[in-house]
Scaffold this active site. Structure first.
Site, PDB file in Angstrom:
ATOM      1  N   SER A 111       0.890  -1.256   0.232  1.00 25.81           N
ATOM      2  CA  SER A 111      -0.032  -0.010  -0.046  1.00 25.81           C
ATOM      3  C   SER A 111       1.032   1.302  -0.044  1.00 25.81           C
ATOM      4  O   SER A 111       2.174   1.289   0.423  1.00 25.81           O
ATOM      5  CB  SER A 111      -0.776   0.044   1.276  1.00 25.81           C
TER       6      SER A 111
ATOM      7  N   TYR B  23      -1.450  -0.907  10.832  1.00 28.34           N
ATOM      8  CA  TYR B  23      -1.665  -1.264   9.078  1.00 28.34           C
ATOM      9  C   TYR B  23      -0.604  -0.823   8.434  1.00 28.34           C
ATOM     10  O   TYR B  23      -0.123  -1.604   7.332  1.00 28.34           O
ATOM     11  CB  TYR B  23      -3.097  -0.962   8.782  1.00 28.34           C
TER      12      TYR B  23
ATOM     13  N   LYS C 196       2.604  -2.697   6.148  1.00 26.32           N
ATOM     14  CA  LYS C 196       2.537  -2.528   4.961  1.00 26.32           C
ATOM     15  C   LYS C 196       4.192  -2.011   4.529  1.00 26.32           C
ATOM     16  O   LYS C 196       4.580  -2.444   3.615  1.00 26.32           O
ATOM     17  CB  LYS C 196       1.673  -1.510   4.288  1.00 26.32           C
TER      18      LYS C 196
HETATM   19  N1  LIG Z   1      -8.960  -0.355  -1.294  1.00 26.78           N
HETATM   20  C1  LIG Z   1      -7.798   0.596  -1.034  1.00 26.78           C
HETATM   21  O1  LIG Z   1      -8.041   1.820  -1.096  1.00 26.78           O
HETATM   22  C2  LIG Z   1      -6.274  -0.209  -0.947  1.00 26.78           C
HETATM   23  C3  LIG Z   1      -5.398   0.725  -0.908  1.00 26.78           C
HETATM   24  C4  LIG Z   1      -4.101   0.463  -0.676  1.00 26.78           C
HETATM   25  C5  LIG Z   1      -3.962  -1.085  -0.288  1.00 26.78           C
HETATM   26  N2  LIG Z   1      -4.829  -1.965  -0.534  1.00 26.78           N
HETATM   27  C6  LIG Z   1      -4.437  -3.407  -0.265  1.00 26.78           C
HETATM   28  O2  LIG Z   1      -5.330  -3.820  -1.326  1.00 26.78           O
HETATM   29  C7  LIG Z   1      -5.528  -5.467  -0.927  1.00 26.78           C
HETATM   30  C8  LIG Z   1      -6.953  -5.788  -1.296  1.00 26.78           C
HETATM   31  O3  LIG Z   1      -7.747  -4.829  -0.530  1.00 26.78           O
HETATM   32  P1  LIG Z   1      -9.109  -4.393  -1.123  1.00 26.78           P
HETATM   33  O4  LIG Z   1      -9.361  -3.127  -1.140  1.00 26.78           O
HETATM   34  O5  LIG Z   1      -9.493  -5.049  -2.341  1.00 26.78           O
HETATM   35  O6  LIG Z   1     -10.067  -5.174  -0.138  1.00 26.78           O
HETATM   36  P2  LIG Z   1     -11.796  -5.922  -0.098  1.00 26.78           P
HETATM   37  O7  LIG Z   1     -12.463  -5.366  -1.331  1.00 26.78           O
HETATM   38  O8  LIG Z   1     -12.418  -5.474   1.190  1.00 26.78           O
HETATM   39  O9  LIG Z   1     -11.318  -7.559  -0.056  1.00 26.78           O
HETATM   40  C9  LIG Z   1     -10.481  -8.061   0.623  1.00 26.78           C
HETATM   41  C10 LIG Z   1     -10.390  -9.438   0.366  1.00 26.78           C
HETATM   42  O10 LIG Z   1      -9.801 -10.352   1.359  1.00 26.78           O
HETATM   43  C11 LIG Z   1     -10.312 -11.362   1.750  1.00 26.78           C
HETATM   44  N3  LIG Z   1      -9.814 -11.461   3.339  1.00 26.78           N
HETATM   45  C12 LIG Z   1      -9.754 -10.635   4.122  1.00 26.78           C
HETATM   46  N4  LIG Z   1      -9.219 -10.934   5.420  1.00 26.78           N
HETATM   47  C13 LIG Z   1      -8.643 -12.661   4.989  1.00 26.78           C
HETATM   48  C14 LIG Z   1      -7.839 -13.349   5.606  1.00 26.78           C
HETATM   49  N5  LIG Z   1      -7.476 -13.166   6.912  1.00 26.78           N
HETATM   50  N6  LIG Z   1      -7.511 -14.311   4.778  1.00 26.78           N
HETATM   51  C15 LIG Z   1      -7.884 -14.555   3.560  1.00 26.78           C
HETATM   52  N7  LIG Z   1      -8.627 -13.659   2.902  1.00 26.78           N
HETATM   53  C16 LIG Z   1      -8.922 -12.438   3.548  1.00 26.78           C
HETATM   54  C17 LIG Z   1     -11.813 -10.987   1.712  1.00 26.78           C
HETATM   55  O11 LIG Z   1     -12.512 -12.157   1.482  1.00 26.78           O
HETATM   56  P3  LIG Z   1     -13.356 -12.820   2.828  1.00 26.78           P
HETATM   57  O12 LIG Z   1     -13.702 -11.925   3.605  1.00 26.78           O
HETATM   58  O13 LIG Z   1     -13.998 -13.969   2.301  1.00 26.78           O
HETATM   59  O14 LIG Z   1     -12.065 -13.453   3.590  1.00 26.78           O
HETATM   60  C18 LIG Z   1     -11.670 -10.232   0.283  1.00 26.78           C
HETATM   61  O15 LIG Z   1     -11.750 -11.186  -0.787  1.00 26.78           O
HETATM   62  C19 LIG Z   1      -5.230  -5.335   0.440  1.00 26.78           C
HETATM   63  O16 LIG Z   1      -3.766  -6.007   0.742  1.00 26.78           O
HETATM   64  C20 LIG Z   1      -5.110  -3.853   0.894  1.00 26.78           C
HETATM   65  O17 LIG Z   1      -4.377  -3.750   2.113  1.00 26.78           O
HETATM   66  C21 LIG Z   1      -6.131  -1.429  -0.733  1.00 26.78           C
END
Ligand SMILES: NC(=O)c1ccc[n+]([C@@H]2O[C@H](COP(=O)([O-])OP(=O)(O)OC[C@H]3O[C@@H](n4cnc5c(N)ncnc54)[C@H](OP(=O)(O)O)[C@@H]3O)[C@@H](O)[C@H]2O)c1
Length: 255
Positions: free
Chosen positions: A148, A161, A165
């Protein structure tokens, strides 16, 4: 002149954690579109099956597998299954992460600290160890860690968090240096603010969103699909000389 094959993933086996929605779903779908057999994983099988079914309906190859990456036993089990079913793994995308507490760093709960470290650091680390062993046996592979922008510039009220990262960015370099000899590359993707469930508390709050947009030169949040192309680059032969890097996909935030 023929089109480039550099982004072809035909015959490759790819595992994407957190692929039931958001950024992981977009990555899984693009890797499958490029020919990979994608193992779609998250804690809940239903959501993964839904994504796998959509991939198959579009003519791709996919398998749904439940795995909580904060549980060491589940990581071992899932890799035993991959070994048995496929005998190899070419691409690992460590994408699933957690951010259970939004608060001033001084108010961090021990339980939230522990959960964040267990999933975001220990989970990514041992998923990479297990995948690395399989990749070493088969002559190499590509590991992509979804970190991130917070790993470089900590997000307000996202203390532990952000710390995890930053650890993922360092972990990426560790695996890149020590596993290059086995033909394994390891790179990180640093997404900026992306419109997913994970970021909904930020994106759906108008005051927070407006403040965030002031710091993003492109003046908008990303769609999850905008993260997938960078992962395809890192997963494919197009990036054959790229390892240990962090690729910012953040609308210019860190520039
Ligand atoms: N969205 C942003 O603005 C942003 C910015 C920077 C970085 N990121 C990073 O991008 C990545 C994806 O985030 P996202 O925004 O796409 O989130 P999201 O839409 O909330 O999706 C999260 C996914 O992770 C799964 N998950 C959560 N905890 C888990 C665990 N302990 N073991 C296995 N699976 C798990 C969830 O499914 P289940 O509930 O079925 O487990 C879901 O498939 C993360 O690493 C996040 O830190 C996101």
């Amino acid at each position: 002149m023929s089109k480039t094959q550099l982004f072809d993933l035909d015959g490759k086996i790819a595992f994407v954690s957190g692929a039931s929605r958001g950024i992981g779903e977009a990555i899984a779908k693009l890797l499958a579109q490029q020919g990979a057999h994608v193992i779609v994983s998250s804690r809940k099988l239903d959501g993964c099956q839904h994504v796998a079914d959509a991939i198959i309906a579009a003519g791709g190859k996919a398998t749904a597998v439940a795995c909580h990456i904060g549980e060491m036993e589940q990581i071992s089990q899932v890799f035993a299954g991959i070994r048995e079913q496929f005998g190899r793994l070419d691409i690992l995308v460590n994408n699933a992460a957690t951010n259970p507490q939004f608060c001033n760093v001084l108010d961090t709960d021990l339980s939230a600290f522990q959960k964040t470290v267990d999933v975001n650091i220990r989970g990514y680390f041992f998923m990479s160890v297990e995948a690395g062993k399989l990749m070493r046996e088969n002559g190499g592979g590509s590991i992509i860690n979804v970190a991130s922008i917070n790993g470089i510039s900590p997000g307000i009220f996202q203390g532990i968090y952000s710390v995890t990262k930053a650890a993922v960015i360092n972990m990426t370099k560790v695996f890149a240096k020590e596993c290059a000899q086995f033909g394994i590359r390891c790179n990180a993707l640093l997404p900026g603010l992306t419109d997913t469930k994970f970021a909904s508390a930020l994106v759906k709050n108008e005051a927070i969103l407006n403040t965030a947009l002031q710091q993003i030169p492109l003046k908008r949040v990303a769609d999850p699909s905008e993260m997938a192309g960078a992962v395809l680059y890192l997963a494919s032969d197009a990036s054959s000389y790229t390892t240990g890097v962090s690729l910012n996909v953040d609308g210019g935030f860190l520039s």
